[in-house]
Design an enzyme around this catalytic site. Structure first.
Site, mmCIF file in Angstrom:
data_model
loop_
_atom_site.group_PDB
_atom_site.id
_atom_site.type_symbol
_atom_site.label_atom_id
_atom_site.label_comp_id
_atom_site.label_asym_id
_atom_site.label_seq_id
_atom_site.Cartn_x
_atom_site.Cartn_y
_atom_site.Cartn_z
ATOM 1 N N PHE A 63 0.811 -1.224 0.000
ATOM 2 C CA PHE A 63 0.000 0.000 0.000
ATOM 3 C C PHE A 63 0.850 1.284 0.000
ATOM 4 O O PHE A 63 0.307 2.384 -0.009
ATOM 5 C CB PHE A 63 -1.000 -0.008 1.159
ATOM 6 N N ASP A 152 9.952 -8.650 2.244
ATOM 7 C CA ASP A 152 9.518 -8.765 0.848
ATOM 8 C C ASP A 152 10.105 -7.655 -0.025
ATOM 9 O O ASP A 152 10.215 -6.502 0.362
ATOM 10 C CB ASP A 152 8.000 -8.711 0.742
ATOM 11 N N HIS A 232 4.745 -15.578 -3.167
ATOM 12 C CA HIS A 232 4.580 -15.583 -4.639
ATOM 13 C C HIS A 232 5.422 -16.628 -5.371
ATOM 14 O O HIS A 232 6.293 -16.310 -6.170
ATOM 15 C CB HIS A 232 4.833 -14.199 -5.234
ATOM 16 N N ASN A 279 8.086 -9.315 -10.139
ATOM 17 C CA ASN A 279 9.064 -10.126 -9.428
ATOM 18 C C ASN A 279 8.348 -11.102 -8.514
ATOM 19 O O ASN A 279 7.576 -10.656 -7.665
ATOM 20 C CB ASN A 279 9.962 -9.196 -8.601
ATOM 21 N N ASP A 306 -0.139 -9.881 -4.390
ATOM 22 C CA ASP A 306 1.103 -9.106 -4.472
ATOM 23 C C ASP A 306 0.812 -7.757 -5.146
ATOM 24 O O ASP A 306 1.601 -7.259 -5.952
ATOM 25 C CB ASP A 306 2.199 -9.873 -5.230
ATOM 26 N N HIS A 310 2.239 0.889 -9.247
ATOM 27 C CA HIS A 310 3.265 1.844 -9.682
ATOM 28 C C HIS A 310 2.581 2.878 -10.567
ATOM 29 O O HIS A 310 1.608 2.565 -11.258
ATOM 30 C CB HIS A 310 4.372 1.138 -10.472
ATOM 31 N N GLY A 325 6.284 -5.115 -10.802
ATOM 32 C CA GLY A 325 5.061 -5.174 -10.008
ATOM 33 C C GLY A 325 3.807 -4.833 -10.780
ATOM 34 O O GLY A 325 3.829 -4.032 -11.718
HETATM 35 N N1 LIG Z 1 6.369 -8.044 -6.771
HETATM 36 C C1 LIG Z 1 6.900 -7.001 -7.354
HETATM 37 O O1 LIG Z 1 7.161 -7.086 -8.550
HETATM 38 N N2 LIG Z 1 7.133 -5.861 -6.702
HETATM 39 C C2 LIG Z 1 6.929 -5.591 -5.312
HETATM 40 C C3 LIG Z 1 7.955 -6.212 -4.426
HETATM 41 C C4 LIG Z 1 7.864 -7.696 -4.274
HETATM 42 O O2 LIG Z 1 6.816 -8.294 -3.970
HETATM 43 O O3 LIG Z 1 8.866 -8.372 -4.385
HETATM 44 C C5 LIG Z 1 6.851 -4.084 -5.096
HETATM 45 O O4 LIG Z 1 6.915 -3.631 -3.951
HETATM 46 O O5 LIG Z 1 6.669 -3.366 -6.085
HETATM 47 ZN ZN LIG Z 2 5.338 -8.214 -2.737
HETATM 48 ZN ZN LIG Z 3 8.258 -10.165 -3.287
#
Ligand SMILES: NC(=O)N[C@@H](CC(=O)O)C(=O)O
Ligand SMILES: [Zn+2]
Ligand SMILES: [Zn+2]
Length: 429
Positions: A63, A152, A232, A279, A306, A310, A325
């Site tokens: 968040f 994470d 994940h 990721n 997850d 962005h 992400g």
């Molecule tokens: N999953 C992603 O691709 N990005 C996540 C970080 C994470 O979960 O590793 C983030 O905070 O943007």
């Molecule tokens: Zn994450």
């Molecule tokens: Zn992650």
């Protein structure tokens, strides 16, 4: 008072699977039964043809508050969650500052409560600043209400450091949620290493970069006895490692995201769509098939989004420099319904397990059951509504979805959180 009439109630915890009325008084369920008469002044929801389930719970969201509020805030993230049918979300600590103190936990809980949409359950960092060097204030964070611990965004690279974290967290009966990534193998990688990375000329993120760390963390779980939750999971071999660990009786659980269940690397093409960059990366069709099997057969425990918002300007750039992400709260349930439940591959009972019962167990949240006395955190689902994933579907700040343009069937129409009707007929109150 709120009376939900004629919904098909599904709750595997108490073997409920049939049409019932549910009466809510204050923050709790007052009665579950057949043909309950509406008390004076009660709001009535006619729910024929819909499914009523314990509130959906997503234990992996970002968040961005504090520090990256231009991407998402606790308020906008909560709106996305309620719109997707979620009553509870667990927020990852990779904010700025990182949530690594009791004060950080208190801040997020207070902000979540002030928004009054969904229950915000903060996850505390394992190490200070998620730097992997020194233990965070784990005891303090537990005292303030941290539901889990995770660094994470990064794997904890030092096995010794993670061992210390697990030794410590074990004493508080919490799980450590591990983002499994060996940085020295994945450092420049952006998509799965293989045929597609070679064809597109993008650096590869090999499956082994994830699997080696899953194997290591399972051994640390064995060594410390601390509950380990794998974040994940994206590869077939990763699921196999979890299956073997469970067969040995180790306290290991795992989660999987809709994008790793339903999308694969073959979608990546010369358009270099940055909304397919996350990721861990999208893997092969064989991996996605193994993950779908794993989530249906009980190897994998939870579906999480997850949700990683962005800003548009951050994703509208070359693939190489875009952040990892994708968002997911508004599309998670529709994707599960469309791809697994309506095709008969997953029962409604199992859907409730992977989207509510198991996530709540992993994050040590009070169980929600559709029975008198239980918290009134409930999700009402119309399995027949058709929707298209367009920017307008999203109620959070961002719409960096990997599923843009998809046509789906089924969604949450109503979300009830602590007795409050926060999503009403697909609209936020
Ligand atoms: N999953 C992603 O691709 N990005 C996540 C970080 C994470 O979960 O590793 C983030 O905070 O943007
Ligand atoms: Zn994450
Ligand atoms: Zn992650």
């Amino acid at each position: 008072m709120l009376l939900i009439k004629g919904a098909h109630v599904v709750d595997p915890q108490i073997g409920l699977d049939g049409v019932m009325d549910v009466l809510i008084e204050g923050e709790r369920i007052a009665r579950v039964g057949e043909r309950i008469k509406a008390p004076e002044g009660a709001e009535v929801i006619e729910a024929d043809g819909k499914y009523l389930v314990p509130g959906l719970t997503d234990i992996h969201v970002h968040f961005r508050d504090p520090g990256f509020e231009y991407k998402e805030t606790i308020e906008t993230g909560s709106a996305a969650a309620a719109a997707g049918g979620f009553t509870d979300v667990a927020t990852m600590p990779n904010t700025d500052p990182v949530v690594d103190t009791g004060e950080g936990i208190r801040y997020q809980i207070a902000k979540g409560d002030a928004c009054g949409l969904v229950h915000v359950r903060p996850i505390g960092a394992c190490t200070r600043g998620e730097k992997g060097e020194a233990l965070a204030e784990i005891g303090d964070m537990v005292a303030e209400g941290a539901c889990m611990f995770s660094d994470d965004g990064h794997g904890v690279q030092s096995a010794g450091m993670l061992r210390t974290v697990m030794d410590y967290v074990r004493q508080f009966d919490r799980a450590v949620a591990c983002h499994c990534e060996v940085k020295s193998l994945t450092e420049h990688g952006m998509v799965n290493e293989g045929r597609v990375s070679t064809r597109l000329g993008i650096a590869g993120w090999p499956a082994a970069g994830e699997e080696i760390e899953i194997a290591r963390d399972i051994e640390l779980c064995r060594l410390t006895g601390c509950a380990l939750h794998i974040c994940h999971i994206s590869t077939a071999r990763g699921a196999e490692l979890v299956r073997a660990a469970k067969a040995e009786g180790l306290p290991v659980t795992a989660e999987v995201c809709p994008h790793h269940l339903f999308l694969d690397e073959e979608l990546l093409d010369e358009t270099y769509n940055t909304n397919l960059k996350m990721n861990p990366p999208l893997r092969t069709p064989a991996d996605t098939a193994a993950l779908r099997e794993g989530i249906c057969d009980g190897t994998l425990d939870c579906v999480v989004t997850d949700h990683a918002p962005h800003a548009l300007h951050e994703k509208e750039c070359e693939f190489e420099i875009a952040p990892f992400g994708v968002v997911g709260l508004e599309t998670s349930l529709p994707l599960m319904l469309t791809n697994l439940v309506s095709t008969g591959k997953m029962s409604w009972q199992r859907l409730v397990e992977v989207m509510c019962v198991n996530p709540r167990k992993v994050a040590r949240l009070e169980a929600v059951k559709v029975e008198a006395g239980s918290p009134a955190d409930l999700t009402l689902i119309d399995p027949a509504i058709e929707l298209e994933v367009t920017p307008e579907l999203f109620c959070g700040k961002q719409h960096n979805s990997a599923f843009m343009g998809a046509k789906l069937t089924g969604r949450a129409t109503d979300t009830v959180v602590a007795g409050k009707h926060v999503l009403k007929d697909c609209k936020l109150a």
